[in-house]
Design an enzyme around this catalytic site. Structure first.
Site, PDB file in Angstrom:
ATOM      1  CB  ALA A 315      -0.896  -0.003   1.236  1.00  0.00           C
ATOM      2  N   GLY A 317       2.239   4.861   1.094  1.00  0.00           N
ATOM      3  CA  GLY A 317       2.300   5.535   2.386  1.00  0.00           C
ATOM      4  C   GLY A 317       3.408   4.963   3.245  1.00  0.00           C
ATOM      5  N   GLY A 320       3.700   0.442   8.112  1.00  0.00           N
ATOM      6  CA  GLY A 320       3.375   0.352   9.520  1.00  0.00           C
ATOM      7  C   GLY A 320       4.431  -0.409  10.293  1.00  0.00           C
ATOM      8  CG  LEU A 321       6.612   1.217  13.330  1.00  0.00           C
ATOM      9  CD1 LEU A 321       6.742   2.104  14.557  1.00  0.00           C
ATOM     10  CD2 LEU A 321       7.980   0.844  12.789  1.00  0.00           C
ATOM     11  CE  LYS A 336      -4.464  -1.615   8.418  1.00  0.00           C
ATOM     12  NZ  LYS A 336      -5.207  -0.412   8.896  1.00  0.00           N
ATOM     13  CG  ASP A 371     -16.858  -2.583   9.289  1.00  0.00           C
ATOM     14  OD1 ASP A 371     -16.415  -3.041  10.360  1.00  0.00           O
ATOM     15  OD2 ASP A 371     -17.866  -3.032   8.721  1.00  0.00           O
TER      16      ASP A 371
HETATM   17  N1  LIG Z   1      -7.517   1.651   4.956  1.00  0.00           N
HETATM   18  C1  LIG Z   1      -6.364   2.025   4.420  1.00  0.00           C
HETATM   19  N2  LIG Z   1      -6.358   2.639   3.215  1.00  0.00           N
HETATM   20  C2  LIG Z   1      -5.183   3.021   2.642  1.00  0.00           C
HETATM   21  N3  LIG Z   1      -3.995   2.834   3.185  1.00  0.00           N
HETATM   22  C3  LIG Z   1      -3.930   2.236   4.388  1.00  0.00           C
HETATM   23  C4  LIG Z   1      -5.101   1.805   5.064  1.00  0.00           C
HETATM   24  N4  LIG Z   1      -4.734   1.238   6.218  1.00  0.00           N
HETATM   25  C5  LIG Z   1      -3.384   1.325   6.263  1.00  0.00           C
HETATM   26  N5  LIG Z   1      -2.890   1.922   5.170  1.00  0.00           N
HETATM   27  C6  LIG Z   1      -1.463   2.192   4.866  1.00  0.00           C
HETATM   28  O1  LIG Z   1      -0.663   1.266   5.568  1.00  0.00           O
HETATM   29  C7  LIG Z   1       0.146   1.930   6.557  1.00  0.00           C
HETATM   30  C8  LIG Z   1       0.193   1.099   7.806  1.00  0.00           C
HETATM   31  O2  LIG Z   1      -1.102   0.833   8.282  1.00  0.00           O
HETATM   32  P1  LIG Z   1      -1.478   1.041   9.825  1.00  0.00           P
HETATM   33  O3  LIG Z   1      -1.252   2.449  10.187  1.00  0.00           O
HETATM   34  O4  LIG Z   1      -2.823   0.501  10.035  1.00  0.00           O
HETATM   35  O5  LIG Z   1      -0.413   0.063  10.474  1.00  0.00           O
HETATM   36  P2  LIG Z   1       0.446   0.181  11.807  1.00  0.00           P
HETATM   37  O6  LIG Z   1       1.484  -0.836  11.688  1.00  0.00           O
HETATM   38  O7  LIG Z   1      -0.494   0.064  12.943  1.00  0.00           O
HETATM   39  O8  LIG Z   1       1.048   1.654  11.740  1.00  0.00           O
HETATM   40  P3  LIG Z   1       1.899   2.407  12.886  1.00  0.00           P
HETATM   41  O9  LIG Z   1       3.303   2.064  12.640  1.00  0.00           O
HETATM   42  O10 LIG Z   1       1.578   3.819  12.565  1.00  0.00           O
HETATM   43  O11 LIG Z   1       1.326   1.950  14.186  1.00  0.00           O
HETATM   44  C9  LIG Z   1      -0.512   3.286   6.749  1.00  0.00           C
HETATM   45  O12 LIG Z   1       0.415   4.240   7.168  1.00  0.00           O
HETATM   46  C10 LIG Z   1      -1.055   3.568   5.367  1.00  0.00           C
HETATM   47  O13 LIG Z   1      -0.049   4.083   4.539  1.00  0.00           O
HETATM   48 MG   LIG Z   2       0.003   3.561  11.252  1.00  0.00          MG
END
Ligand SMILES: Nc1ncnc2c1ncn2[C@@H]1O[C@H](COP(=O)(O)OP(=O)(O)OP(=O)(O)O)[C@@H](O)[C@H]1O
Ligand SMILES: [Mg+2]
Length: 602
Positions: A315, A317, A320-321, A336, A371
């Protein structure tokens, strides 16, 4: 009647086959589901908002409870999964809820047989559903009309079961007609028929009349009338005829409606005629059939993956960690997967992350939380993966991802609608849109706070922008209740040594947060920051958050209107006192040129 004169040819349950017994259990499930659904009307009329919210939470569990109960009762009787499937296909054929019944069958049989992924021999998951326009008498009521008039709205309101509870039915019908004429323009005079569902859609404090108008040129125009129930009586709160407005009410970031119907497929077909871009799976989910929504989503995904050009890619962006996130560019969904290990400073666990996602599922999502659907043992064709992505998955999520021949099996994942990460959005859109988005960003944090949700990680990369320009949160691993946190002011340093020391000079507990420190992390300096501060400086004060805690403790349930404030028939101050300070959605910033359609670009 049945109990007095049981039909003689009815086979006693003991010798019924597994398919019959599962269908019987399904009917028990449906009755339980509808019994809770039907409470909504009374909750609305008695203004029992908290109880209504509890009903909503309770209803979410009914499916899995009945599946488990059925597994326990039928487990031993299921000797031949393939035979049971064939028999269940016959038994369920032609039912208006055939699809939902088959999803129930799938869940039961898969659990009994321990099916991993999908087994075409014993479940219906991989088969196309029955076409949306099926059998059955038309579900909706019909009325021929000459243009949009007060009489039409009177008819709609009188067709509810509580016409006598309206504050001013004729007056409000006239006001509704006027509002509809205003939004429809000249088209209002071309309307020749109205069709509406003979039941209302309840959610939170609203009850929605769901209708469509047919014009002389054959056009279909959606018509949604949210009813509210202030102290003076039931009143229409808005009249929505704009597709985008209607689509927002059915958003994937909102909780599910309670709509009293045993004809889910016809209902979804009707809704789809109002919102042709909305994916079918989201429509099933929107009326509480989220498990069947998952089946539909799976089918859509399978169809998408069948395209030889389909490509699973990381994706866009900041990665995520906690999660590895990937997407199919042509499909408006992200996948995810929880990483095996989390980078610093994350100190959470897989179980805790999953618990946060469950929390979001069970709460009112107030239009601000995406959701998520949970899948287990999902199979993807291996050659659809971008090679770098697959390597990364095998490296960092080996507990969840493995290769089986030419397939990749993912033991556990969440899907969510793909929206544009806010950090990216702010860099790519024109300045006015970015300014509107940072205001929306603050609105989102405030709405969440009103719903007792503290996102935990407030960074813009954890929020996305929907096609309607709405800012929605999607990163749940640090989410907490506002009432669990301790919002603190920064103490002033008492001595020069304190100020100079490398360690913080005051002690910090896990639940402590310091809103005054957030700004540099939220919005980049410059014009955007000024705009944000102009609208939302209060967010950066402990006082704001403590106020939110107090309002939670008072038990008050705030309103979240899923439509723009300017669509409301009566504004703040006229009539219903508790609306005056309600958070109302800001008009959306310029939406990107994207669509709701799963098959198209975001
Ligand atoms: N619903 C979505 N639509 C588009 N991109 C998404 C979506 N969910 C996540 N992403 C992309 O994936 C990345 C990581 O997702 P998310 O923030 O849920 O994970 P995380 O591992 O919990 O992140 P963090 O490191 O901020 O805790 C986001 O920064 C974004 O770029
Ligand atoms: Mg995140």
């Amino acid at each position: 009647m049945d109990t007095l004169h049981p039909p003689l040819d009815r086979t006693p349950p003991a010798v019924e086959g597994a398919a019959e017994r599962i269908l019987h259990a399904y009917e028990g499930y449906l009755a339980a589901f509808l019994a809770i659904t039907r409470r909504a009307e009374g909750r609305f009329l008695r203004r029992e908002w908290r109880d209504g919210q509890q009903d909503a939470a309770e209803r979410l569990n009914v499916f899995s409870e009945w599946v488990q109960r059925t597994v326990d009762e039928v487990g031993d009787a299921l000797e031949d999964g393939t035979g049971a499937k064939a028999r269940f296909a016959e038994l369920s054929d032609g039912r208006p809820d055939c699809d939902v019944a088959r999803t129930f069958f799938n869940s039961v049989v898969r659990r009994i047989l321990g099916t991993r992924g999908v087994d075409r021999g014993t479940d219906f998951t991989a088969e196309p559903g029955t076409p949306l326009r099926g059998d059955g008498a038309p579900l909706f009521r019909h009325r021929d009309v000459q243009g949009v008039t007060p009489a039409l709205f009177e008819a709609l309101f009188r067709d509810t079961s509580f016409a006598d509870r309206f504050a001013d039915l004729p007056g409000d019908a006239a006001a509704s007609a006027e509002a509809a004429r205003e939004t429809l323009g000249p088209k209002a005079d071309e309307v020749r028929a109205a069709e509406w569902l003979p039941f209302l859609f309840y959610r939170n404090k609203g009850a929605y009349v769901v209708a469509r108008l047919r014009t002389s040129s054959g056009e279909t125009v959606p018509l949604l009338v949210p009813l509210s129930h202030p102290a003076e009586g039931v009143r229409p709160d808005a009249v929505l005829t704009d597709r985008d407005d209607v689509s927002r009410v059915f958003s994937f970031a909102r909780s599910y409606f309670h709509a009293d119907t045993a004809q889910p497929r016809e209902t979804v077909a009707f809704l789809r005629s109002l919102m042709p871009m909305k994916p079918v799976h989201e429509l099933y989910t929107s009326i509480g059939h989220h498990r069947h929504g998952k089946t539909e989503l799976y089918r859509e995904l399978t169809a998408q993956l069948a395209h030889p050009a389909a490509r699973l890619e990381p994706a866009e962006g900041i990665p995520g960690l906690v999660m590895i996130v990937f997407t199919l560019p042509a499909f408006n969904v992200v996948f995810k997967i929880i990483r095996d290990r989390f980078g610093a400073p994350k100190d959470t666990s897989r179980e805790q992350v999953m618990q946060k996602y469950r929390l979001v599922f069970a709460r009112d999502r107030v239009g601000r939380l995406a959701d998520a659907q949970e899948f287990e043992h999902l199979r993807f064709p291996r050659d659809r993966f971008d090679p770098g992505l697959l390597q990364e998955l095998l490296r960092a999520a080996a507990e969840s991802v493995r290769i089986d021949g030419d397939e990749v099996i993912i033991r556990h994942l969440y899907t969510e609608r793909r929206i544009r990460p806010l950090d990216l959005y702010l860099r790519e859109v024109p300045p006015e849109a970015a300014e509107a988005a940072v205001i929306e960003y603050g609105n989102a944090i405030k709405d969440l706070a009103c719903a007792n949700i503290f996102p935990g990680d407030l960074l813009s990369k954890n929020f996305g922008v929907s096609r309607h320009g709405r800012v929605i949160f999607y990163d749940y691993d640090e989410l907490a209740l506002v009432t669990e946190m301790n919002f603190r002011a920064l103490p002033s340093a008492s001595s020069h040594e304190d100020e100079m020391s490398a360690e913080p000079f005051f002690s910090v507990d896990e639940q402590d947060v310091f809103p005054e420190q957030w700004l540099p992390f939220l919005v980049p300096p410059g014009r955007l920051r000024a705009v944000f501060l102009d609208a939302h400086a209060d967010l950066l004060t402990p006082a704001f958050w403590r106020g939110m805690q107090r309002s939670q403790q008072s038990g008050e349930l705030r309103d979240f209107f899923p439509y723009p404030a300017h669509r409301r028939l009566r504004r703040e101050g006229d009539g219903d006192g508790d609306r005056a300070e309600s958070p109302v959605e800001a008009p959306s910033p310029n939406a990107r040129e994207d669509t709701d359609d799963l098959g198209q670009a975001e």
